[in-house]
Write a protein that holds these residues in place. Sequence first.
Motif, PDB file in Angstrom:
ATOM      1  N   ASP A  14       1.313  -0.998   0.318  1.00 24.65           N
ATOM      2  CA  ASP A  14       0.111  -0.113  -0.107  1.00 24.65           C
ATOM      3  C   ASP A  14       0.756   1.137  -0.163  1.00 24.65           C
ATOM      4  OD1 ASP A  14      -1.931  -1.261  -0.059  1.00 24.65           O
ATOM      5  OD2 ASP A  14      -2.480  -1.470   2.235  1.00 24.65           O
ATOM      6  N   LYS A  15       2.531   1.349   1.112  1.00 25.97           N
ATOM      7  CA  LYS A  15       2.973   2.390   0.688  1.00 25.97           C
ATOM      8  C   LYS A  15       2.978   2.676   0.109  1.00 25.97           C
ATOM      9  CE  LYS A  15       4.332   1.570   5.430  1.00 25.97           C
ATOM     10  NZ  LYS A  15       5.301   1.495   6.646  1.00 25.97           N
ATOM     11  N   LEU A  16       3.475   1.671  -1.541  1.00 27.53           N
ATOM     12  CA  LEU A  16       4.710   2.004  -2.506  1.00 27.53           C
ATOM     13  C   LEU A  16       3.121   2.010  -3.233  1.00 27.53           C
ATOM     14  CD1 LEU A  16       6.194  -1.270  -2.314  1.00 27.53           C
ATOM     15  CD2 LEU A  16       7.153   0.707  -2.902  1.00 27.53           C
ATOM     16  N   LEU A  17       2.351   1.595  -4.111  1.00 19.55           N
ATOM     17  CA  LEU A  17       1.418   2.399  -4.056  1.00 19.55           C
ATOM     18  C   LEU A  17       1.079   3.839  -3.912  1.00 19.55           C
ATOM     19  CD1 LEU A  17      -1.043  -0.462  -4.160  1.00 19.55           C
ATOM     20  CD2 LEU A  17       0.167   0.231  -5.861  1.00 19.55           C
ATOM     21  N   ALA A  18       1.141   3.968  -2.973  1.00 21.61           N
ATOM     22  CA  ALA A  18       0.766   5.768  -2.580  1.00 21.61           C
ATOM     23  C   ALA A  18       1.270   6.599  -3.121  1.00 21.61           C
ATOM     24  CB  ALA A  18       0.499   5.506  -1.077  1.00 21.61           C
ATOM     25  N   ALA A  19       3.341   6.056  -3.101  1.00 18.28           N
ATOM     26  CA  ALA A  19       4.359   6.822  -2.843  1.00 18.28           C
ATOM     27  C   ALA A  19       4.192   6.587  -4.907  1.00 18.28           C
ATOM     28  CB  ALA A  19       5.571   6.074  -2.210  1.00 18.28           C
ATOM     29  N   ALA A  20       3.486   5.779  -5.204  1.00 19.46           N
ATOM     30  CA  ALA A  20       4.086   5.758  -6.947  1.00 19.46           C
ATOM     31  C   ALA A  20       3.535   7.426  -7.451  1.00 19.46           C
ATOM     32  CB  ALA A  20       3.707   4.122  -7.470  1.00 19.46           C
TER      33      ALA A  20
END
Length: 208
Positions: A14-20
């Motif tokens: 989830d953190k990676l999706l938000a950061a992306a």
Amino acid sequence: MLTTKKSDSPAARDKLLAAAMKVFARDGLHRATTRVIAEEAGVNEVTLFRHFTNKEGLLTAVMQQVVEAHASENLGEEREWTGDLRRNLRRFAEGFYEKMERDEAFMRTMIGEGRRHEEHAQKIIRDAVRPVRARFIHHLETARKAGQVRDGVDLGVAADAFTSMLFGGMLRITGNCHEGYTASQFVAVCVDVFAHGLAPVGEADLKF
């Protein structure tokens, strides 16, 4: 017993999706790197590759998340589309507009990249949108069987026209290129015009 590392947890994904989404919107698809996205998410780059394989896989997942979140929140159940068509369209339109407005920077990036890298970016968009588009068309077909939509309307074209109208209006309003009306007023008129065009002959004249 094997244990899952904290960086490989669903929270890391989830953190990676938000950061992306943030990095793609800020830097563009071409300049955004997996290293910068991983740093923004607070995880190592290996974790990104483990979840998404590469940058294209991550971009696809971001697009799917944007589209599927809207569908789950606003399309509703099939049985609901046998009732008040305008109410269902209004719920769909308001949710669609709000979601696109919330992700405006990312969506503008996708439009720009689609022009520069047309085949690559547009394929990702099409693949993400296709299942939700099919579901919307299916709901319109359900409404037609219930007598809410007239025969002879190409529902695929109608679905694309409606979402394009809403998306274009969102870009116009957020870009301050409109003539003083509010987003709520714009959405209401879109729904009225679209519902009028779909309504059976005679019924449209009574309701418009």
